[in-house]
Enzyme design. Structure first.
Site, PDB file in Angstrom:
ATOM      1  N   LYS A 104       6.099   5.413  -1.413  1.00 17.66           N
ATOM      2  CA  LYS A 104       7.007   6.157  -0.546  1.00 17.66           C
ATOM      3  C   LYS A 104       8.473   5.974  -0.945  1.00 17.66           C
ATOM      4  CE  LYS A 104       4.193   6.497   3.634  1.00 17.66           C
ATOM      5  NZ  LYS A 104       4.047   6.106   5.063  1.00 17.66           N
TER       6      LYS A 104
ATOM      7  N   HIS B 277       0.800  -1.231   0.000  1.00 20.06           N
ATOM      8  CA  HIS B 277       0.000   0.000   0.000  1.00 20.06           C
ATOM      9  C   HIS B 277       0.832   1.280   0.000  1.00 20.06           C
ATOM     10  CE1 HIS B 277       0.811  -0.559   4.286  1.00 20.06           C
ATOM     11  NE2 HIS B 277       0.488   0.702   4.489  1.00 20.06           N
ATOM     12  N   ASP B 278       2.007   1.256   0.599  1.00 18.71           N
ATOM     13  CA  ASP B 278       2.846   2.465   0.658  1.00 18.71           C
ATOM     14  C   ASP B 278       4.077   2.360  -0.228  1.00 18.71           C
ATOM     15  OD1 ASP B 278       1.467   4.285   2.233  1.00 18.71           O
ATOM     16  OD2 ASP B 278       2.223   3.454   4.117  1.00 18.71           O
TER      17      ASP B 278
ATOM     18  N   HIS C  10       2.728  10.286  -2.870  1.00 12.33           N
ATOM     19  CA  HIS C  10       3.177   8.889  -2.860  1.00 12.33           C
ATOM     20  C   HIS C  10       2.083   7.937  -3.347  1.00 12.33           C
ATOM     21  CE1 HIS C  10       1.097   8.347   1.081  1.00 12.33           C
ATOM     22  NE2 HIS C  10       1.132   7.064   0.793  1.00 12.33           N
TER      23      HIS C  10
ATOM     24  N   HIS D  93      -5.806   4.346  -0.797  1.00  5.83           N
ATOM     25  CA  HIS D  93      -5.969   4.018   0.628  1.00  5.83           C
ATOM     26  C   HIS D  93      -6.014   5.253   1.530  1.00  5.83           C
ATOM     27  CE1 HIS D  93      -1.551   4.357   0.396  1.00  5.83           C
ATOM     28  NE2 HIS D  93      -1.542   4.502   1.710  1.00  5.83           N
ATOM     29  N   HIS D  94      -5.711   6.439   0.992  1.00  8.17           N
ATOM     30  CA  HIS D  94      -5.828   7.669   1.786  1.00  8.17           C
ATOM     31  C   HIS D  94      -7.091   8.469   1.433  1.00  8.17           C
ATOM     32  CE1 HIS D  94      -2.216   7.725   4.218  1.00  8.17           C
ATOM     33  NE2 HIS D  94      -1.482   7.368   3.175  1.00  8.17           N
TER      34      HIS D  94
ATOM     35  N   ASP E  91      -5.102   0.578   7.739  1.00  8.70           N
ATOM     36  CA  ASP E  91      -3.912   1.429   7.802  1.00  8.70           C
ATOM     37  C   ASP E  91      -3.991   2.410   8.962  1.00  8.70           C
ATOM     38  OD1 ASP E  91      -1.398   2.249   6.838  1.00  8.70           O
ATOM     39  OD2 ASP E  91      -2.294   3.907   5.744  1.00  8.70           O
TER      40      ASP E  91
END
Length: 395
Positions: free
Chosen positions: A256, A252-253, A281, A307-308, A335
């Site tokens: 980054k 998911h990240d 990101h 996801h954000h 998250d």
């Protein structure tokens, strides 16, 4: 996914194919009835009743497997074979030597399954069926197509025996085919499992690399994967998709990797410009995974991008409500839960109870209310995962 689940998935597909084959068998039954109608060599009323019974029995697998969805039951394959043998027995009883060729059908049907025991079972059932069919045809020959031999002994030696030998030879061939196919299937499954295991390890390595840039430990991505597994099951997804969802969640990240450590590790509040870079990101994650093949990677791409996002539209990209993929709404809860409960060098970790209250209070704002309800129902599982896999080190 393990070997047993792959075999079960394959078994389910074969059951549906078998049901379709039984529907094709109905066409053969109708063709034989047409032959009886135009030849007038037997009692048409008796033949019609028998053919209707055969058609009804032939459609039972479709009803059970396709309509009622009892396609996982291990006994289904035996039911299908018994119906096929029973139909062949009726057809052979009515049409005598003219329908002997139908006995190939149960053997062909059993070769679909990767089961040697089923081949033996079919051979025995077919042998008994041929003998009974011949007995019925001779006993009630006035209503049926007349047999070639009117004496039981002659019929048994000159008609039944050659048919049984043919069945046994074809069954022996089917046995070796099934044995070979079973070996090949297991080999394919083993290779698929190895590829999937390697893919998981690669995904975990990249995910851990992305987390290490922000000085998290690998436990974060493991916990998030487990949280997603819990919500995926609670959402009603099948085990295969839940497994893919859990694996994809670790990515998911991934975006980054493209953000500088100065921004990721900044102890104080980010400036508006720095926060804008941080938010990017999600777009980097989308771009990095855009051309990656495979369902897992495409699930990961969706999650990485969304996801954000927030239910009320105040997230990074301004998506709201149903515009956000459901799996991304699951990821948002997972998250945030892990982010709040985890201790970092710039903040203390919240208790699971505090985090629970926060997530529930943001239902309909930050989070999809439906997902929050699933979270509430499975909070104990979240708590157990958080306690079982604490961060090993915080920098």
């Amino acid at each position: 996914m393990n070997d047993n689940r792959l075999l079960k998935d394959n078994y389910i597909k074969i059951n549906h194919i078998a049901a379709k084959c039984m529907r094709f068998f109905v066409a053969l039954i109708v063709a034989l009835w047409a032959f009886a109608f135009f030849s007038r060599e037997c009692n048409l009323v008796v033949v019609t009743i028998c053919m209707v019974l055969c058609c009804i029995f032939s459609l039972i697998p479709t009803l059970v497997i396709d309509f009622f969805k009892h396609d996982r039951n291990e006994a289904i394959k035996y039911v299908v074979i018994c119906i096929a043998v029973f139909n062949c027995m009726i057809l052979s009883s009515v049409f005598s030597h003219m329908a002997l060729v139908v006995w190939i059908f149960p053997i062909l049907l059993t070769s679909l399954y990767y089961n040697k025991t089923l081949v033996v079972f079919t051979a025995l059932m077919s042998t008994v069926g041929v003998i009974l069919a011949d007995f019925i045809n001779l006993t009630y020959c006035d209503f049926m197509v007349a047999p070639i031999y009117l004496d039981y002994t002659d019929s048994m030696v000159l008609s039944v025996f050659p048919c049984v030998i043919t069945i046994l030879i074809l069954s022996l061939v089917a046995y070796f085919i099934v044995s070979r196919n079973s070996t090949m299937l297991n080999s394919v499954i083993d290779n698929a499992e190895e590829v999937k295991s390697n893919q998981k390890e690669l995904i975990f390595a990249f995910a851990e690399l992305s987390e290490s840039k922000s000085k998290y430990t690998g436990e974060h991505i493991k916990r998030v994967a487990d949280y997603m597994r819990v919500l995926g099951k609670a959402s009603g997804f099948d085990d295969d998709y839940v497994d893919k969802l859990s694996t994809a969640a670790m990515m998911h990240d991934i975006g980054k990797l493209m953000i500088s450590e100065e921004i990721l590790d900044k102890p104080g509040k980010l400036t508006d410009e720095e926060f804008a870079i941080m938010k990017s990101h999600v777009l980097y994650g989308d771009a990095l995974l855009e051309h990656c093949p495979g369902e897992i990677m495409q699930i990961a791409r969706t999650i990485a991008k969304e996801h954000h996002e927030r239910w009320d539209g105040t997230g990074y990209l301004g998506m709201k409500g149903e515009e956000i993929a459901y799996i991304s709404r699951l990821m948002a809860v997972c998250d945030v839960f892990d982010a709040l409960t985890s201790e970092r060098y710039y903040k203390r970790g919240w208790s699971v109870e505090e985090t629970y209250n926060e997530i529930v209070s943001l239902s309909g704002k930050h989070f999809d209310p439906q997902v929050v309800e699933l979270f509430k129902q499975n909070f104990d599982a979240f708590k157990e995962i958080a306690e079982r896999q604490p961060d090993k080190q915080v920098y």
